[in-house]
Design a protein around this motif. Structure first.
Motif, PDB file in Angstrom:
ATOM      1  N   GLU A 181       0.805  -1.220   0.000  1.00  0.00           N
ATOM      2  CA  GLU A 181       0.000   0.000   0.000  1.00  0.00           C
ATOM      3  C   GLU A 181       0.842   1.276   0.000  1.00  0.00           C
ATOM      4  O   GLU A 181       0.326   2.367   0.183  1.00  0.00           O
ATOM      5  CB  GLU A 181      -0.929   0.011   1.226  1.00  0.00           C
ATOM      6  CG  GLU A 181      -1.814  -1.222   1.352  1.00  0.00           C
ATOM      7  CD  GLU A 181      -2.742  -1.371   0.172  1.00  0.00           C
ATOM      8  OE1 GLU A 181      -3.182  -0.339  -0.373  1.00  0.00           O
ATOM      9  OE2 GLU A 181      -3.021  -2.515  -0.225  1.00  0.00           O
ATOM     10  N   ARG A 182       2.132   1.126  -0.181  1.00  0.00           N
ATOM     11  CA  ARG A 182       3.010   2.295  -0.150  1.00  0.00           C
ATOM     12  C   ARG A 182       2.668   3.278  -1.269  1.00  0.00           C
ATOM     13  O   ARG A 182       2.866   4.478  -1.152  1.00  0.00           O
ATOM     14  CB  ARG A 182       4.471   1.850  -0.280  1.00  0.00           C
ATOM     15  CG  ARG A 182       5.479   2.932   0.070  1.00  0.00           C
ATOM     16  CD  ARG A 182       6.905   2.466  -0.173  1.00  0.00           C
ATOM     17  NE  ARG A 182       7.242   1.259   0.576  1.00  0.00           N
ATOM     18  CZ  ARG A 182       8.408   0.626   0.492  1.00  0.00           C
ATOM     19  NH1 ARG A 182       9.343   1.098  -0.338  1.00  0.00           N
ATOM     20  NH2 ARG A 182       8.643  -0.457   1.197  1.00  0.00           N
ATOM     21  N   LEU A 183       2.147   2.740  -2.381  1.00  0.00           N
ATOM     22  CA  LEU A 183       1.796   3.576  -3.525  1.00  0.00           C
ATOM     23  C   LEU A 183       0.559   2.988  -4.208  1.00  0.00           C
ATOM     24  O   LEU A 183       0.407   1.766  -4.297  1.00  0.00           O
ATOM     25  CB  LEU A 183       2.956   3.619  -4.532  1.00  0.00           C
ATOM     26  CG  LEU A 183       2.778   4.466  -5.801  1.00  0.00           C
ATOM     27  CD1 LEU A 183       2.707   5.950  -5.447  1.00  0.00           C
ATOM     28  CD2 LEU A 183       3.933   4.210  -6.776  1.00  0.00           C
ATOM     29  N   GLY A 184      -0.330   3.858  -4.660  1.00  0.00           N
ATOM     30  CA  GLY A 184      -1.517   3.391  -5.363  1.00  0.00           C
ATOM     31  C   GLY A 184      -1.962   4.380  -6.426  1.00  0.00           C
ATOM     32  O   GLY A 184      -1.638   5.577  -6.348  1.00  0.00           O
ATOM     33  N   PHE A 185      -2.667   3.877  -7.436  1.00  0.00           N
ATOM     34  CA  PHE A 185      -3.160   4.735  -8.523  1.00  0.00           C
ATOM     35  C   PHE A 185      -4.652   4.524  -8.737  1.00  0.00           C
ATOM     36  O   PHE A 185      -5.179   3.418  -8.563  1.00  0.00           O
ATOM     37  CB  PHE A 185      -2.442   4.407  -9.846  1.00  0.00           C
ATOM     38  CG  PHE A 185      -0.959   4.635  -9.833  1.00  0.00           C
ATOM     39  CD1 PHE A 185      -0.435   5.898  -9.633  1.00  0.00           C
ATOM     40  CD2 PHE A 185      -0.083   3.578 -10.039  1.00  0.00           C
ATOM     41  CE1 PHE A 185       0.932   6.106  -9.627  1.00  0.00           C
ATOM     42  CE2 PHE A 185       1.283   3.771 -10.039  1.00  0.00           C
ATOM     43  CZ  PHE A 185       1.796   5.037  -9.829  1.00  0.00           C
ATOM     44  N   LYS A 186      -5.307   5.583  -9.164  1.00  0.00           N
ATOM     45  CA  LYS A 186      -6.685   5.512  -9.625  1.00  0.00           C
ATOM     46  C   LYS A 186      -6.773   6.415 -10.844  1.00  0.00           C
ATOM     47  O   LYS A 186      -6.603   7.651 -10.748  1.00  0.00           O
ATOM     48  CB  LYS A 186      -7.656   5.989  -8.535  1.00  0.00           C
ATOM     49  CG  LYS A 186      -9.109   6.078  -8.980  1.00  0.00           C
ATOM     50  CD  LYS A 186      -9.697   4.706  -9.290  1.00  0.00           C
ATOM     51  CE  LYS A 186     -11.184   4.826  -9.601  1.00  0.00           C
ATOM     52  NZ  LYS A 186     -11.788   3.513  -9.951  1.00  0.00           N
ATOM     53  N   ALA A 187      -7.001   5.814 -12.010  1.00  0.00           N
ATOM     54  CA  ALA A 187      -7.013   6.583 -13.260  1.00  0.00           C
ATOM     55  C   ALA A 187      -8.416   6.624 -13.837  1.00  0.00           C
ATOM     56  O   ALA A 187      -9.083   5.586 -13.937  1.00  0.00           O
ATOM     57  CB  ALA A 187      -6.046   5.969 -14.265  1.00  0.00           C
ATOM     58  N   ILE A 188      -8.873   7.817 -14.202  1.00  0.00           N
ATOM     59  CA  ILE A 188     -10.189   7.971 -14.839  1.00  0.00           C
ATOM     60  C   ILE A 188     -10.097   9.035 -15.930  1.00  0.00           C
ATOM     61  O   ILE A 188      -9.178   9.868 -15.933  1.00  0.00           O
ATOM     62  CB  ILE A 188     -11.279   8.382 -13.817  1.00  0.00           C
ATOM     63  CG1 ILE A 188     -10.931   9.751 -13.204  1.00  0.00           C
ATOM     64  CG2 ILE A 188     -11.478   7.320 -12.757  1.00  0.00           C
ATOM     65  CD1 ILE A 188     -12.062  10.329 -12.367  1.00  0.00           C
ATOM     66  N   TRP A 189     -11.039   8.989 -16.856  1.00  0.00           N
ATOM     67  CA  TRP A 189     -11.167  10.061 -17.831  1.00  0.00           C
ATOM     68  C   TRP A 189     -12.045  11.151 -17.234  1.00  0.00           C
ATOM     69  O   TRP A 189     -13.075  10.878 -16.628  1.00  0.00           O
ATOM     70  CB  TRP A 189     -11.797   9.559 -19.124  1.00  0.00           C
ATOM     71  CG  TRP A 189     -10.921   8.618 -19.901  1.00  0.00           C
ATOM     72  CD1 TRP A 189     -11.136   7.296 -20.141  1.00  0.00           C
ATOM     73  CD2 TRP A 189      -9.676   8.944 -20.533  1.00  0.00           C
ATOM     74  NE1 TRP A 189     -10.107   6.774 -20.887  1.00  0.00           N
ATOM     75  CE2 TRP A 189      -9.194   7.762 -21.149  1.00  0.00           C
ATOM     76  CE3 TRP A 189      -8.919  10.121 -20.642  1.00  0.00           C
ATOM     77  CZ2 TRP A 189      -7.997   7.713 -21.855  1.00  0.00           C
ATOM     78  CZ3 TRP A 189      -7.722  10.068 -21.351  1.00  0.00           C
ATOM     79  CH2 TRP A 189      -7.270   8.893 -21.947  1.00  0.00           C
ATOM     80  N   ASP A 190     -11.603  12.401 -17.363  1.00  0.00           N
ATOM     81  CA  ASP A 190     -12.324  13.526 -16.759  1.00  0.00           C
ATOM     82  C   ASP A 190     -12.296  14.708 -17.735  1.00  0.00           C
ATOM     83  O   ASP A 190     -11.815  14.585 -18.863  1.00  0.00           O
ATOM     84  CB  ASP A 190     -11.668  13.893 -15.423  1.00  0.00           C
ATOM     85  CG  ASP A 190     -12.615  14.599 -14.476  1.00  0.00           C
ATOM     86  OD1 ASP A 190     -13.720  14.986 -14.916  1.00  0.00           O
ATOM     87  OD2 ASP A 190     -12.255  14.764 -13.298  1.00  0.00           O
ATOM     88  N   ARG A 191     -12.803  15.825 -17.295  1.00  0.00           N
ATOM     89  CA  ARG A 191     -12.777  17.055 -18.090  1.00  0.00           C
ATOM     90  C   ARG A 191     -12.123  18.162 -17.281  1.00  0.00           C
ATOM     91  O   ARG A 191     -12.320  18.258 -16.056  1.00  0.00           O
ATOM     92  CB  ARG A 191     -14.203  17.474 -18.469  1.00  0.00           C
ATOM     93  CG  ARG A 191     -14.960  16.461 -19.318  1.00  0.00           C
ATOM     94  CD  ARG A 191     -14.506  16.506 -20.765  1.00  0.00           C
ATOM     95  NE  ARG A 191     -15.144  15.456 -21.569  1.00  0.00           N
ATOM     96  CZ  ARG A 191     -14.926  15.286 -22.866  1.00  0.00           C
ATOM     97  NH1 ARG A 191     -14.084  16.109 -23.502  1.00  0.00           N
ATOM     98  NH2 ARG A 191     -15.509  14.325 -23.527  1.00  0.00           N
ATOM     99  N   ASP A 192     -11.345  19.018 -17.960  1.00  0.00           N
ATOM    100  CA  ASP A 192     -10.768  20.148 -17.249  1.00  0.00           C
ATOM    101  C   ASP A 192     -11.762  21.302 -17.227  1.00  0.00           C
ATOM    102  O   ASP A 192     -12.912  21.166 -17.675  1.00  0.00           O
ATOM    103  CB  ASP A 192      -9.439  20.575 -17.882  1.00  0.00           C
ATOM    104  CG  ASP A 192      -9.592  21.040 -19.330  1.00  0.00           C
ATOM    105  OD1 ASP A 192     -10.745  21.277 -19.765  1.00  0.00           O
ATOM    106  OD2 ASP A 192      -8.567  21.185 -20.020  1.00  0.00           O
ATOM    107  N   GLU A 193     -11.335  22.457 -16.728  1.00  0.00           N
ATOM    108  CA  GLU A 193     -12.234  23.595 -16.583  1.00  0.00           C
ATOM    109  C   GLU A 193     -12.748  24.117 -17.925  1.00  0.00           C
ATOM    110  O   GLU A 193     -13.792  24.774 -18.003  1.00  0.00           O
ATOM    111  CB  GLU A 193     -11.537  24.732 -15.821  1.00  0.00           C
ATOM    112  CG  GLU A 193     -10.313  25.324 -16.502  1.00  0.00           C
ATOM    113  CD  GLU A 193      -9.046  24.511 -16.294  1.00  0.00           C
ATOM    114  OE1 GLU A 193      -7.984  24.926 -16.795  1.00  0.00           O
ATOM    115  OE2 GLU A 193      -9.124  23.451 -15.615  1.00  0.00           O
ATOM    116  N   LYS A 194     -12.046  23.794 -19.014  1.00  0.00           N
ATOM    117  CA  LYS A 194     -12.483  24.212 -20.348  1.00  0.00           C
ATOM    118  C   LYS A 194     -13.290  23.129 -21.055  1.00  0.00           C
ATOM    119  O   LYS A 194     -13.682  23.287 -22.206  1.00  0.00           O
ATOM    120  CB  LYS A 194     -11.269  24.581 -21.205  1.00  0.00           C
ATOM    121  CG  LYS A 194     -10.512  25.802 -20.693  1.00  0.00           C
ATOM    122  CD  LYS A 194      -9.352  26.145 -21.615  1.00  0.00           C
ATOM    123  CE  LYS A 194      -8.589  27.377 -21.128  1.00  0.00           C
ATOM    124  NZ  LYS A 194      -7.456  27.719 -22.026  1.00  0.00           N
TER     125      LYS A 194
END
Length: 570
Positions: free
Chosen positions: A506-519
């Motif tokens: 558990e020293r390092l973990g990732f969660k990747a998703i597609w999102d939108r920026d402010e624009k």
């Protein structure tokens, strides 16, 4: 692939003699776990004795193998017997396999008796059907998966069959009789073509071969699952083996759109239907190698003998295009009788293993690379990508990431000047160069991933080589993901300098998703979880390098190219 001392236990060594039509091949291989699937070779040697040529007089009359040739064969066997003793190969694990030229020799019995008297070894003659089955297993050993038509072009004969092998513990499937054998080997075809051109019967020869190939295909009763797949994909994949076809493949490599072609081994090389059927260009290139006045026309791994056989192979290739159903692409395979015999002796479970993963296992960190692969996989958004233009999920599979993970620390002992350049050469002249069973695309992917893991900067001497590997990969989306995964791997290696620990996963973990920026623009959002005892500040450089991959100026093709903006949260 180099074999470690720990993989040289004599009880797992097998010595094979492949007595073919154009030459005799001697080899010693290790079937010791865990690398048995790739059958590492400890020793190999070829003696250029043509048993086919020895059976024809200058006038073309069939004659017995002469005493001088038999003596030369026996002398080469005696030398190999001493080599087997040097390697401590158990006597029970030495095999002599003979094919068409020995099987049909006028004095075959006397020839085999001389070998037996000289070295004490029995010669196992493979029947036509068994030769096809063993050759099919050799092709199955040559690639991670096989599904299509297969042809093995020897010196005296050629075999046609179909083959299915998938990495799902489903064993190798082929026709019950192994294959259909036809007397159209490269040497035999060269002799027949020369006679036909002399007698003006070239069209008759072509029609004879076409009829034989058509009948052979009908006899095979190709499974409907292969037929339906071919219909859906625009044609069959044709897998090619044997010296005659390998010579054709090397000529195609010399004419490839990527020049110089960066991967020297023929096994796993792919050609499109158009490239494969461009017989005029291949014949022209081969003919140039035979021109004593053209010193620059030599082709890597194409001898004068092979170049001289190209016109005959070209006729066979043209016939295949007319006699077989639509061929979409061809794959060249290194596996032959030797590889097929050894592969047949392995269990179905071992045969189903991924060669690339098996090959990299000896270089795994003391901890588990599976945890590393899962961590890398979690840095990819989980959305389905099938049939998408950016189909990263089908490229960066767990198997590929597992193989990559096994080598993430391999170049740690190199100086910084050498890490990226040694990594980019690792699958062609480095640690994985000799691995059996790997596609060219996979060699390019692993090399570029490892190069990106060490920053991706190579010296000018390797820039063209790296670009050519990138061209083989092809998709700019894939190239962008290589840079991204390489940067993520560098972060993981910084957090886990000795490998991902099972005691501290558990020293390092990732969660990747597609999102939108402010624009409203699409971004790859990567949530990085860092356990207590580490801080984002100490990883600032590695985190910044991941973000840089998402900068437009670093996209593949620049600002107007291909890539994704990256947003990192910690």
């Amino acid at each position: 692939m180099a074999v470690a001392a720990s993989q040289r236990d004599a009880q797992h060594l097998w010595a094979l003699v492949d007595m073919g039509s154009n030459g005799i091949r001697f080899s010693i291989s290790s079937l010791q776990p865990p690398t048995a699937r790739i059958m590492p070779t400890l020793y190999q040697h070829r003696v250029g004795i043509s048993l086919y040529d020895a059976q024809y007089s200058a006038s073309g009359e069939r004659i017995p193998i002469d005493d001088r040739t038999i003596s030369a064969v026996c002398a080469s066997f005696k030398q190999f017997q001493r080599t087997c003793t040097d390697f401590a190969v158990p006597e029970r694990q030495i095999r002599v396999l003979a094919t068409e030229a020995t099987r049909t020799a006028v004095n075959s019995e006397e020839f085999r008796k001389r070998i037996k008297d000289h070295v004490g070894w029995d010669v196992t003659m493979l029947a036509k059907e068994e030769e096809g089955r063993v050759g099919g297993m050799g092709i199955a050993s040559s690639l991670p998966e096989v599904a299509g038509l297969v042809m093995d072009l020897g010196g005296g004969s050629t075999q046609l069959s179909w083959l299915i092998k998938r990495n799902d513990h489903d064993d190798v499937r082929m026709p019950e009789n192994g294959s259909v054998s036809m007397p159209y080997g490269a040497a035999a075809m060269s002799r027949r073509l020369a006679e036909a051109e002399k007698n003006g019967t070239k069209d008759q020869l072509k029609n004879e071969i076409k009829e034989a190939v058509t009948k052979a295909y009908e006899t095979l009763q190709v499974p409907q699952e292969l037929v339906k797949t071919a219909e859906a994909q625009g044609g069959f994949t044709l897998y090619l083996s044997g010296g005659g076809f390998r010579g054709w493949g090397y000529v195609l490599m010399s004419q490839h759109r990527v020049q110089p072609y960066p991967i020297p081994v023929i096994n796993g090389f792919k050609a499109s239907r158009r490239e494969f059927l461009d017989t005029d260009e291949v014949k022209e290139a081969a003919a140039a190698t035979l021109d004593d006045n053209d010193e620059d026309a030599s082709i890597f791994r194409v001898s004068d003998r092979r170049a001289g056989q190209v016109p005959a192979v070209a006729m066979l290739v043209n016939v295949l295009a007319e006699a077989l159903p639509q061929i979409r692409e061809v794959r060249f395979c290194q596996g032959g009788v030797r590889e097929g015999y050894l592969f047949s002796s392995l269990s179905p479970e071992v045969r189903s293993q991924n060669p690339l993963v098996v090959a990299t296992q000896p270089f795994d960190s003391p901890t588990s690379s599976e945890l590393m692969a899962k961590l890398l996989f979690s840095s990819l958004p989980a959305d389905p990508t099938t049939n998408a233009k950016d189909d990263y999920k089908s490229v960066f599979t767990l198997d590929l990431l597992d193989a990559f993970s096994n080598l993430i620390y391999y170049h740690s002992s190199h100086s910084k000047d050498l890490q990226a350049t040694a990594a980019v050469r690792s699958t062609t002249s480095g640690v994985l160069a000799g691995v059996h069973g790997v596609l060219h695309e996979s060699r390019a992917l692993i090399a570029l991933l490892l190069c990106a893991r060490w920053g991706g900067d190579v010296p000018p001497s390797d820039e063209t080589f790296k670009r050519n590997l990138e061209t083989i990969v092809g998709s700019p989306f894939t190239l962008w993901w290589i840079n991204y995964i390489g940067a993520v791997a560098s972060l993981i290696a910084n957090v886990y300098p000795a490998g991902v620990s099972k005691e501290d996963p558990e020293r390092l973990g990732f969660k990747a998703i597609w999102d939108r920026d402010e624009k409203g623009h699409k971004v790859l959002s990567l949530r990085v979880s860092i356990a207590e005892g580490s801080s984002a500040a100490s990883l600032e450089k590695e985190l910044h390098n991941i973000e840089k991959v998402g900068k437009k100026k670093r996209w593949i093709g620049g600002k107007d190219g291909v890539g994704h903006k990256i947003l990192i949260e910690t």
